[in-house]
Write a protein that holds these residues in place. Structure first.
Motif, PDB file in Angstrom:
ATOM      1  N   ARG A   1       0.821  -1.204   0.000  1.00 36.16           N
ATOM      2  CA  ARG A   1       0.000   0.000   0.000  1.00 36.16           C
ATOM      3  C   ARG A   1       0.864   1.267   0.000  1.00 36.16           C
ATOM      4  NH1 ARG A   1      -2.348   0.842   4.724  1.00 36.16           N
ATOM      5  NH2 ARG A   1      -3.772   2.291   3.771  1.00 36.16           N
ATOM      6  N   LEU A   2       2.098   1.143  -0.387  1.00 37.08           N
ATOM      7  CA  LEU A   2       3.043   2.248  -0.276  1.00 37.08           C
ATOM      8  C   LEU A   2       2.607   3.461  -1.083  1.00 37.08           C
ATOM      9  CD1 LEU A   2       5.624   3.068   1.090  1.00 37.08           C
ATOM     10  CD2 LEU A   2       6.893   2.069  -0.816  1.00 37.08           C
ATOM     11  N   LYS A   3       2.169   3.257  -2.307  1.00 34.48           N
ATOM     12  CA  LYS A   3       1.756   4.375  -3.154  1.00 34.48           C
ATOM     13  C   LYS A   3       0.573   5.121  -2.531  1.00 34.48           C
ATOM     14  CE  LYS A   3       0.632   5.531  -7.915  1.00 34.48           C
ATOM     15  NZ  LYS A   3       0.510   5.018  -9.283  1.00 34.48           N
ATOM     16  N   VAL A   4      -0.378   4.386  -1.977  1.00 35.65           N
ATOM     17  CA  VAL A   4      -1.545   5.004  -1.339  1.00 35.65           C
ATOM     18  C   VAL A   4      -1.123   5.826  -0.130  1.00 35.65           C
ATOM     19  CG1 VAL A   4      -3.693   4.506  -0.084  1.00 35.65           C
ATOM     20  CG2 VAL A   4      -3.115   3.202  -2.151  1.00 35.65           C
ATOM     21  N   LEU A   5      -0.287   5.256   0.715  1.00 35.35           N
ATOM     22  CA  LEU A   5       0.172   5.970   1.911  1.00 35.35           C
ATOM     23  C   LEU A   5       0.959   7.217   1.542  1.00 35.35           C
ATOM     24  CD1 LEU A   5       1.258   2.891   4.036  1.00 35.35           C
ATOM     25  CD2 LEU A   5      -0.730   4.360   4.442  1.00 35.35           C
ATOM     26  N   ARG A   6       1.781   7.100   0.520  1.00 45.99           N
ATOM     27  CA  ARG A   6       2.573   8.243   0.056  1.00 45.99           C
ATOM     28  C   ARG A   6       1.661   9.334  -0.489  1.00 45.99           C
ATOM     29  NH1 ARG A   6       4.178   9.529  -4.793  1.00 45.99           N
ATOM     30  NH2 ARG A   6       3.792   7.511  -5.763  1.00 45.99           N
TER      31      ARG A   6
ATOM     32  N   ASP B   1      10.400  12.456  -2.469  1.00 45.57           N
ATOM     33  CA  ASP B   1      10.231  12.836  -1.059  1.00 45.57           C
ATOM     34  C   ASP B   1      10.336  11.611  -0.158  1.00 45.57           C
ATOM     35  OD1 ASP B   1       9.715  15.535  -1.709  1.00 45.57           O
ATOM     36  OD2 ASP B   1       7.544  15.190  -1.807  1.00 45.57           O
ATOM     37  N   LEU B   2       9.618  10.556  -0.531  1.00 42.69           N
ATOM     38  CA  LEU B   2       9.652   9.332   0.265  1.00 42.69           C
ATOM     39  C   LEU B   2      11.053   8.728   0.257  1.00 42.69           C
ATOM     40  CD1 LEU B   2       8.399   7.096   1.934  1.00 42.69           C
ATOM     41  CD2 LEU B   2       7.612   6.036  -0.212  1.00 42.69           C
ATOM     42  N   ALA B   3      11.671   8.695  -0.903  1.00 35.11           N
ATOM     43  CA  ALA B   3      13.011   8.120  -1.017  1.00 35.11           C
ATOM     44  C   ALA B   3      13.992   8.811  -0.077  1.00 35.11           C
ATOM     45  CB  ALA B   3      13.497   8.228  -2.465  1.00 35.11           C
TER      46      ALA B   3
ATOM     47  N   VAL C   1      12.059   3.294  -4.730  1.00 35.15           N
ATOM     48  CA  VAL C   1      10.667   3.488  -4.307  1.00 35.15           C
ATOM     49  C   VAL C   1       9.731   3.054  -5.424  1.00 35.15           C
ATOM     50  CG1 VAL C   1       8.906   5.214  -3.707  1.00 35.15           C
ATOM     51  CG2 VAL C   1      11.163   5.318  -2.645  1.00 35.15           C
ATOM     52  N   ASN C   2      10.025   3.446  -6.648  1.00 39.47           N
ATOM     53  CA  ASN C   2       9.201   3.057  -7.786  1.00 39.47           C
ATOM     54  C   ASN C   2       9.152   1.543  -7.931  1.00 39.47           C
ATOM     55  OD1 ASN C   2       9.183   2.339 -10.932  1.00 39.47           O
ATOM     56  ND2 ASN C   2       7.861   4.102 -10.520  1.00 39.47           N
ATOM     57  N   ALA C   3      10.286   0.885  -7.816  1.00 46.36           N
ATOM     58  CA  ALA C   3      10.340  -0.572  -7.952  1.00 46.36           C
ATOM     59  C   ALA C   3       9.536  -1.269  -6.858  1.00 46.36           C
ATOM     60  CB  ALA C   3      11.792  -1.046  -7.936  1.00 46.36           C
ATOM     61  N   ILE C   4       9.571  -0.748  -5.651  1.00 43.04           N
ATOM     62  CA  ILE C   4       8.793  -1.332  -4.556  1.00 43.04           C
ATOM     63  C   ILE C   4       7.306  -1.111  -4.803  1.00 43.04           C
ATOM     64  CG2 ILE C   4       8.261  -1.180  -2.089  1.00 43.04           C
ATOM     65  CD1 ILE C   4      11.278  -0.422  -1.704  1.00 43.04           C
ATOM     66  N   GLU C   5       6.925   0.113  -5.167  1.00 45.97           N
ATOM     67  CA  GLU C   5       5.512   0.423  -5.401  1.00 45.97           C
ATOM     68  C   GLU C   5       4.909  -0.422  -6.519  1.00 45.97           C
ATOM     69  OE1 GLU C   5       5.172   5.074  -3.958  1.00 45.97           O
ATOM     70  OE2 GLU C   5       4.982   4.611  -6.091  1.00 45.97           O
ATOM     71  N   THR C   6       5.679  -0.689  -7.560  1.00 45.76           N
ATOM     72  CA  THR C   6       5.158  -1.441  -8.698  1.00 45.76           C
ATOM     73  C   THR C   6       5.317  -2.953  -8.542  1.00 45.76           C
ATOM     74  OG1 THR C   6       7.247  -1.197  -9.893  1.00 45.76           O
ATOM     75  CG2 THR C   6       5.530   0.463 -10.316  1.00 45.76           C
ATOM     76  N   GLY C   7       5.867  -3.390  -7.409  1.00 44.50           N
ATOM     77  CA  GLY C   7       6.005  -4.813  -7.149  1.00 44.50           C
ATOM     78  C   GLY C   7       7.164  -5.475  -7.865  1.00 44.50           C
TER      79      GLY C   7
ATOM     80  N   ARG D   1      11.688   0.305   8.440  1.00 44.54           N
ATOM     81  CA  ARG D   1      11.951   1.746   8.367  1.00 44.54           C
ATOM     82  C   ARG D   1      10.749   2.467   7.742  1.00 44.54           C
ATOM     83  NH1 ARG D   1      17.205   1.562   6.457  1.00 44.54           N
ATOM     84  NH2 ARG D   1      16.705   2.092   4.319  1.00 44.54           N
ATOM     85  N   ILE D   2      10.191   1.882   6.704  1.00 44.61           N
ATOM     86  CA  ILE D   2       9.007   2.456   6.062  1.00 44.61           C
ATOM     87  C   ILE D   2       7.829   2.455   7.036  1.00 44.61           C
ATOM     88  CG2 ILE D   2       7.307   2.095   4.237  1.00 44.61           C
ATOM     89  CD1 ILE D   2       9.688   0.966   2.524  1.00 44.61           C
ATOM     90  N   ALA D   3       7.632   1.353   7.728  1.00 46.31           N
ATOM     91  CA  ALA D   3       6.528   1.255   8.688  1.00 46.31           C
ATOM     92  C   ALA D   3       6.664   2.296   9.792  1.00 46.31           C
ATOM     93  CB  ALA D   3       6.473  -0.150   9.281  1.00 46.31           C
ATOM     94  N   ARG D   4       7.871   2.489  10.301  1.00 42.71           N
ATOM     95  CA  ARG D   4       8.073   3.511  11.343  1.00 42.71           C
ATOM     96  C   ARG D   4       7.734   4.896  10.817  1.00 42.71           C
ATOM     97  NH1 ARG D   4      12.542   0.394  12.644  1.00 42.71           N
ATOM     98  NH2 ARG D   4      13.939   1.733  11.454  1.00 42.71           N
ATOM     99  N   LEU D   5       8.130   5.180   9.581  1.00 37.33           N
ATOM    100  CA  LEU D   5       7.845   6.480   8.989  1.00 37.33           C
ATOM    101  C   LEU D   5       6.343   6.734   8.918  1.00 37.33           C
ATOM    102  CD1 LEU D   5       8.786   9.057   7.475  1.00 37.33           C
ATOM    103  CD2 LEU D   5       8.636   7.708   5.369  1.00 37.33           C
TER     104      LEU D   5
END
Length: 65
Positions: A4-9, A18-20, A30-36, A47-51
């Motif tokens: 759900r990274l793209k939605v949260l961002r 910004d997220l990176a 970030v793009n590679a993670i968001e697109t799977g 680290r992402i979860a804490r953010l």
């Protein structure tokens, strides 16, 4: 793995850059993670979860297919 990274961002009106910067990776990562195309390491997922002040399981989940 799906996420759900793209939605949260987007909820925070952050660009991928910004997220990176906040999670200390490249915008391309970030793009590679968001697109799977890439699954984050466990350390990066935490680290992402804490953010986002949530649990990693609330962002990343198994693809049921």
């Amino acid at each position: 793995m799906k996420n759900r990274l793209k939605v949260l961002r987007a909820e925070r009106d952050w660009s991928q850059a910004d997220l990176a910067e906040r999670i200390r990776v490249s915008r391309q990562a970030v793009n590679a993670i968001e697109t799977g195309k890439h699954d984050p390491s466990l350390a990066l997922a935490f680290r992402i979860a804490r953010l986002f002040e949530t649990h990693a399981e609330d962002i990343f989940f198994a693809d049921e297919e």
